[in-house]
Design a protein around this motif. Structure first.
Motif, PDB file in Angstrom:
ATOM      1  N   ILE A  87       0.839  -1.196   0.000  1.00 50.73           N
ATOM      2  CA  ILE A  87       0.000   0.000   0.000  1.00 50.73           C
ATOM      3  C   ILE A  87       0.874   1.246   0.000  1.00 50.73           C
ATOM      4  O   ILE A  87       1.888   1.301   0.679  1.00 50.73           O
ATOM      5  N   GLY A  88       0.465   2.233  -0.790  1.00 51.18           N
ATOM      6  CA  GLY A  88       1.084   3.547  -0.755  1.00 51.18           C
ATOM      7  C   GLY A  88      -0.002   4.579  -0.516  1.00 51.18           C
ATOM      8  O   GLY A  88      -1.192   4.257  -0.505  1.00 51.18           O
ATOM      9  N   ARG A  89       0.403   5.817  -0.340  1.00 53.20           N
ATOM     10  CA  ARG A  89      -0.554   6.906  -0.161  1.00 53.20           C
ATOM     11  C   ARG A  89      -0.186   8.031  -1.117  1.00 53.20           C
ATOM     12  O   ARG A  89       0.984   8.396  -1.220  1.00 53.20           O
ATOM     13  N   LYS A  90      -1.193   8.548  -1.813  1.00 57.31           N
ATOM     14  CA  LYS A  90      -0.973   9.716  -2.670  1.00 57.31           C
ATOM     15  C   LYS A  90      -2.264  10.519  -2.751  1.00 57.31           C
ATOM     16  O   LYS A  90      -3.334  10.044  -2.368  1.00 57.31           O
ATOM     17  N   LEU A  91      -2.141  11.734  -3.266  1.00 57.61           N
ATOM     18  CA  LEU A  91      -3.289  12.629  -3.343  1.00 57.61           C
ATOM     19  C   LEU A  91      -4.231  12.189  -4.451  1.00 57.61           C
ATOM     20  O   LEU A  91      -3.799  11.858  -5.553  1.00 57.61           O
ATOM     21  N   ASN A  92      -5.535  12.189  -4.139  1.00 52.69           N
ATOM     22  CA  ASN A  92      -6.541  11.860  -5.153  1.00 52.69           C
ATOM     23  C   ASN A  92      -7.009  13.160  -5.833  1.00 52.69           C
ATOM     24  O   ASN A  92      -6.425  14.219  -5.622  1.00 52.69           O
ATOM     25  N   ALA A  93      -8.055  13.081  -6.620  1.00 47.68           N
ATOM     26  CA  ALA A  93      -8.536  14.234  -7.386  1.00 47.68           C
ATOM     27  C   ALA A  93      -9.012  15.374  -6.494  1.00 47.68           C
ATOM     28  O   ALA A  93      -8.894  16.549  -6.859  1.00 47.68           O
ATOM     29  N   GLU A  94      -9.546  15.045  -5.312  1.00 44.72           N
ATOM     30  CA  GLU A  94     -10.030  16.082  -4.388  1.00 44.72           C
ATOM     31  C   GLU A  94      -8.917  16.675  -3.546  1.00 44.72           C
ATOM     32  O   GLU A  94      -9.160  17.545  -2.714  1.00 44.72           O
ATOM     33  N   TYR A 100      -3.439   3.531  -2.146  1.00 43.74           N
ATOM     34  CA  TYR A 100      -3.468   2.960  -3.496  1.00 43.74           C
ATOM     35  C   TYR A 100      -2.647   1.687  -3.518  1.00 43.74           C
ATOM     36  O   TYR A 100      -1.763   1.475  -2.688  1.00 43.74           O
ATOM     37  N   SER A 101      -2.968   0.819  -4.458  1.00 46.92           N
ATOM     38  CA  SER A 101      -2.271  -0.448  -4.622  1.00 46.92           C
ATOM     39  C   SER A 101      -0.982  -0.207  -5.390  1.00 46.92           C
ATOM     40  O   SER A 101      -0.998   0.354  -6.479  1.00 46.92           O
ATOM     41  N   LYS A 102       0.144  -0.641  -4.821  1.00 49.75           N
ATOM     42  CA  LYS A 102       1.417  -0.470  -5.514  1.00 49.75           C
ATOM     43  C   LYS A 102       1.534  -1.433  -6.685  1.00 49.75           C
ATOM     44  O   LYS A 102       2.296  -1.199  -7.611  1.00 49.75           O
ATOM     45  N   LYS A 103       0.768  -2.530  -6.662  1.00 46.92           N
ATOM     46  CA  LYS A 103       0.826  -3.511  -7.739  1.00 46.92           C
ATOM     47  C   LYS A 103       0.073  -3.016  -8.980  1.00 46.92           C
ATOM     48  O   LYS A 103       0.587  -3.058 -10.089  1.00 46.92           O
ATOM     49  N   SER A 104      -1.158  -2.509  -8.775  1.00 44.46           N
ATOM     50  CA  SER A 104      -1.955  -2.079  -9.927  1.00 44.46           C
ATOM     51  C   SER A 104      -1.972  -0.567 -10.114  1.00 44.46           C
ATOM     52  O   SER A 104      -2.316  -0.073 -11.180  1.00 44.46           O
ATOM     53  N   GLY A 105      -1.630   0.188  -9.074  1.00 40.53           N
ATOM     54  CA  GLY A 105      -1.642   1.645  -9.157  1.00 40.53           C
ATOM     55  C   GLY A 105      -3.001   2.274  -8.942  1.00 40.53           C
ATOM     56  O   GLY A 105      -3.128   3.494  -8.996  1.00 40.53           O
ATOM     57  N   GLU A 106      -4.037   1.463  -8.661  1.00 42.42           N
ATOM     58  CA  GLU A 106      -5.396   1.989  -8.500  1.00 42.42           C
ATOM     59  C   GLU A 106      -5.662   2.361  -7.042  1.00 42.42           C
ATOM     60  O   GLU A 106      -5.118   1.743  -6.135  1.00 42.42           O
ATOM     61  N   PHE A 107      -6.533   3.345  -6.847  1.00 41.54           N
ATOM     62  CA  PHE A 107      -6.931   3.739  -5.502  1.00 41.54           C
ATOM     63  C   PHE A 107      -7.788   2.649  -4.863  1.00 41.54           C
ATOM     64  O   PHE A 107      -8.546   1.964  -5.533  1.00 41.54           O
ATOM     65  N   ILE A 108      -7.681   2.541  -3.555  1.00 38.68           N
ATOM     66  CA  ILE A 108      -8.468   1.536  -2.810  1.00 38.68           C
ATOM     67  C   ILE A 108      -9.564   2.255  -2.047  1.00 38.68           C
ATOM     68  O   ILE A 108      -9.344   3.229  -1.394  1.00 38.68           O
TER      69      ILE A 108
END
Length: 108
Positions: A87-94, A100-108
């Protein structure tokens, strides 16, 4: 005062067990104990407790229940792909931090 680490799983997440007797099993997180850095996972790390007779349970006896396990032994299962991922953390659109998943890059 000890450093408090950021916990990478939340209540309701599906996790995979990495070590111990239940290695490889998956289950849903029922509770997070932040002070001890532990989690209780549904159907995993079962222990037998001796229960005295009470008004709720007049017969008493033995009860199988889940015990807490250390969070470092758990890995989040990506809801999209169904595979364990870091798991990583990054800023979303808001503009808020989101996992987010480090494997797929998608937000959880």
């Amino acid at each position: 005062m000890a450093d408090i680490k950021k916990i990478h799983i939340k209540k309701g997440d599906t996790v995979k067990i990495l070590t111990g007797n239940d290695n490889g099993k998956t289950g849903k997180v029922l509770e997070i104990i932040t002070s001890k850095y532990r989690a209780i996972v549904e159907g995993v790390n079962m222990v037998t407790k001796h229960v005295k007779p009470s008004a709720d349970k007049p017969e008493g006896g033995l009860i199988n229940t889940e015990a807490a396990m250390h969070i470092s032994n758990l890995m989040l299962v990506d809801p999209a792909s169904g595979e364990p991922t870091r798991i990583g953390r990054k800023l979303n659109a808001e503009g808020k931090n989101q996992r987010y998943s480090k494997k797929s890059g998608e937000f959880i």
